[in-house]
Enzyme design. Structure first.
Site, mmCIF file in Angstrom:
data_model
loop_
_atom_site.group_PDB
_atom_site.id
_atom_site.type_symbol
_atom_site.label_atom_id
_atom_site.label_comp_id
_atom_site.label_asym_id
_atom_site.label_seq_id
_atom_site.Cartn_x
_atom_site.Cartn_y
_atom_site.Cartn_z
ATOM 1 N N SER A 10 44.336 10.279 52.090
ATOM 2 C CA SER A 10 43.818 8.927 52.061
ATOM 3 C C SER A 10 43.989 8.224 50.820
ATOM 4 O O SER A 10 44.608 9.090 49.763
ATOM 5 C CB SER A 10 42.170 9.251 52.002
ATOM 6 O OG SER A 10 41.678 7.808 51.767
ATOM 7 N N GLY A 11 43.892 6.979 50.731
ATOM 8 C CA GLY A 11 44.053 6.249 49.281
ATOM 9 C C GLY A 11 45.508 6.302 48.695
ATOM 10 O O GLY A 11 46.518 6.621 49.149
ATOM 11 N N GLY A 49 46.452 9.167 46.931
ATOM 12 C CA GLY A 49 47.392 10.205 47.286
ATOM 13 C C GLY A 49 48.082 10.011 48.282
ATOM 14 O O GLY A 49 49.360 10.310 48.321
ATOM 15 N N TYR A 62 30.654 10.233 37.009
ATOM 16 C CA TYR A 62 32.147 10.271 37.324
ATOM 17 C C TYR A 62 32.788 9.801 36.217
ATOM 18 O O TYR A 62 33.957 10.408 35.921
ATOM 19 C CB TYR A 62 32.095 8.903 38.509
ATOM 20 C CG TYR A 62 33.660 8.633 38.663
ATOM 21 C CD1 TYR A 62 34.275 9.429 39.752
ATOM 22 C CD2 TYR A 62 34.187 7.487 38.262
ATOM 23 C CE1 TYR A 62 35.743 9.005 39.993
ATOM 24 C CE2 TYR A 62 35.472 7.348 38.457
ATOM 25 C CZ TYR A 62 36.272 8.078 39.324
ATOM 26 O OH TYR A 62 37.258 7.737 39.819
ATOM 27 N N THR A 87 47.145 16.589 45.607
ATOM 28 C CA THR A 87 45.931 16.894 46.193
ATOM 29 C C THR A 87 45.100 15.864 46.585
ATOM 30 O O THR A 87 45.110 14.602 46.001
ATOM 31 C CB THR A 87 45.144 17.905 45.194
ATOM 32 O OG1 THR A 87 44.803 16.961 44.147
ATOM 33 C CG2 THR A 87 45.736 19.193 44.939
ATOM 34 N N GLY A 88 44.400 15.850 47.656
ATOM 35 C CA GLY A 88 43.630 14.551 47.871
ATOM 36 C C GLY A 88 44.388 13.625 48.500
ATOM 37 O O GLY A 88 44.528 12.301 48.083
HETATM 38 N N1 LIG Z 1 39.929 3.625 44.175
HETATM 39 C C1 LIG Z 1 39.809 3.276 42.736
HETATM 40 O O1 LIG Z 1 39.263 2.425 42.592
HETATM 41 C C2 LIG Z 1 39.852 4.565 41.673
HETATM 42 C C3 LIG Z 1 39.947 4.141 40.319
HETATM 43 C C4 LIG Z 1 40.231 5.040 39.536
HETATM 44 C C5 LIG Z 1 40.315 6.331 39.809
HETATM 45 N N2 LIG Z 1 40.547 6.799 41.079
HETATM 46 C C6 LIG Z 1 40.825 8.153 41.530
HETATM 47 O O2 LIG Z 1 41.956 8.339 42.432
HETATM 48 C C7 LIG Z 1 41.921 9.177 43.127
HETATM 49 C C8 LIG Z 1 42.203 9.132 44.587
HETATM 50 O O3 LIG Z 1 41.021 8.408 45.228
HETATM 51 P P1 LIG Z 1 41.121 7.043 46.229
HETATM 52 O O4 LIG Z 1 40.380 6.013 45.551
HETATM 53 O O5 LIG Z 1 42.436 7.046 46.714
HETATM 54 O O6 LIG Z 1 39.913 7.798 47.037
HETATM 55 P P2 LIG Z 1 40.102 8.084 48.521
HETATM 56 O O7 LIG Z 1 40.710 7.509 49.628
HETATM 57 O O8 LIG Z 1 38.568 8.673 49.075
HETATM 58 O O9 LIG Z 1 40.814 9.666 48.577
HETATM 59 C C9 LIG Z 1 40.322 10.687 47.866
HETATM 60 C C10 LIG Z 1 41.077 11.749 48.318
HETATM 61 O O10 LIG Z 1 40.761 13.099 47.712
HETATM 62 C C11 LIG Z 1 40.353 14.132 48.620
HETATM 63 N N3 LIG Z 1 39.247 15.047 48.203
HETATM 64 C C12 LIG Z 1 37.893 14.577 47.619
HETATM 65 N N4 LIG Z 1 37.370 15.620 47.466
HETATM 66 C C13 LIG Z 1 38.133 16.751 47.860
HETATM 67 C C14 LIG Z 1 38.090 17.970 47.361
HETATM 68 N N5 LIG Z 1 36.818 18.591 47.044
HETATM 69 N N6 LIG Z 1 39.102 18.750 47.734
HETATM 70 C C15 LIG Z 1 40.142 18.401 48.198
HETATM 71 N N7 LIG Z 1 40.475 17.103 48.531
HETATM 72 C C16 LIG Z 1 39.294 16.040 48.243
HETATM 73 C C17 LIG Z 1 39.943 13.133 49.904
HETATM 74 O O11 LIG Z 1 40.012 14.010 51.277
HETATM 75 P P3 LIG Z 1 38.978 14.692 51.976
HETATM 76 O O12 LIG Z 1 37.687 13.779 51.885
HETATM 77 O O13 LIG Z 1 39.276 14.965 53.301
HETATM 78 O O14 LIG Z 1 38.709 15.857 51.126
HETATM 79 C C18 LIG Z 1 40.991 12.232 49.745
HETATM 80 O O15 LIG Z 1 42.096 12.471 50.479
HETATM 81 C C19 LIG Z 1 40.662 9.999 42.892
HETATM 82 O O16 LIG Z 1 40.948 11.138 41.795
HETATM 83 C C20 LIG Z 1 39.783 9.075 42.174
HETATM 84 O O17 LIG Z 1 38.690 9.308 41.326
HETATM 85 C C21 LIG Z 1 40.161 5.914 42.108
#
Ligand SMILES: NC(=O)c1ccc[n+]([C@@H]2O[C@H](COP(=O)([O-])OP(=O)(O)OC[C@H]3O[C@@H](n4cnc5c(N)ncnc54)[C@H](OP(=O)(O)O)[C@@H]3O)[C@@H](O)[C@H]2O)c1
Length: 246
Positions: free
Chosen positions: A16-17, A19, A150, A12-13
């Protein structure tokens, strides 16, 4: 490389990023991967980026009907899931005193409710040897200014995994939590762009510039979580930390 040959994965998700990086790696390792996200346009781009071996199902993880639609599609295509990576998540930067109900509902709705029902609804498709991976965060076990909602949502993720390993005892299905530190993904970079430079540094003093592409490191940890036990993952992380500190 074909360490995931024939495996069916749901991430899921993944438009981007972290995922999306994981989806690319899973497909390169031979898996068929279902990716989700709310934005269809980004899913279309992700399909182009990943290539054959990926199916996109648009949906919001906090919407139970969207989850039903996702798992109905996987069931009708393959009848099973080997790897369920509940990764979708987002954050909001609001300090205590300025926390809004809408930010609380959004962050807990996606990160906590979304994770719970992604796993609960995907579980009937999982078998002995299956791997569930949840995306937590290092901020789950530390304080971060203006990031309490968060951080608390990610602390919930950590605890869900502890309890679920007990609920799943005897099934052969493993649960691991990936806890990234600040990682240069579109989600984090867009979030930072909405804050002032000063507060950015204050919130994310430990933020690296992403030159070493830590997403790659997380993807390898995810692979470990799929292929090995949690203990093996911990051993590998400790070994890598020990190596770096030499
Ligand atoms: N980057 C960091 O520094 C970091 C650090 C710790 C943890 N994380 C965690 O890593 C995970 C991925 O984040 P990322 O950094 O890769 O950010 P990202 O690039 O914004 O990716 C987030 C993904 O989640 C999807 N998403 C968000 N809300 C959603 C919803 N309600 N239903 C389905 N999909 C949803 C987004 O797609 P849509 O917007 O199209 O829905 C996107 O594909 C998250 O759980 C985040 O909290 C990130």
């Amino acid at each position: 490389m074909s360490r995931l040959k024939g495996k069916i994965a749901v991430i899921t998700g993944a438009n981007s990023g972290i995922g999306l990086a994981s989806a690319k790696r899973f497909v390169a390792e031979g898996a068929h991967v279902y990716i989700t996200g709310r934005r269809q346009e980004e899913l279309d781009k992700a399909i182009q980026a990943v290539g054959a071996g990926v199916t996109a199902v648009q949906g919001d993880v906090s919407n139970l009907e969207d989850l039903d639609r996702l798992f109905a599609k996987v069931r009708s295509d393959h009848g099973r899931i080997d790897v369920l990576f509940a990764n979708a998540g987002l954050g909001a930067t609001e300090p205590l005193g300025k926390i809004t109900e809408s930010a609380y509902d959004l962050v807990f709705g996606v990160n906590v409710k979304g994770t719970i029902f992604t796993v609960q609804k995907g579980l009937p498709l999982m078998r002995d040897g299956g791997s569930i991976i949840l995306t937590g965060s290092t901020t789950a076990s530390m304080g971060t200014p203006a990031f309490s909602i968060y951080s608390a949502s990610k602390a919930a993720i950590r605890n869900l995994a502890r309890s679920w390993t007990l609920d799943l005892k005897g099934t052969g299905i493993r649960v691991n939590v990936l806890s990234p530190g600040a990682t240069a993904t579109p989600g984090l970079l867009n979030g930072l762009a909405r804050t002032s430079k000063k507060s950015t540094r204050q919130y994310f003093g430990y933020f690296s510039d992403g030159n070493s592409d830590p997403r790659g490191k997380y993807v390898w940890l995810v692979m470990d979580a799929i292929l090995a036990s949690g203990a093996a993952v911990v051993r590998r992380v400790l070994a890598s930390v020990a190596e770096k500190s030499k």
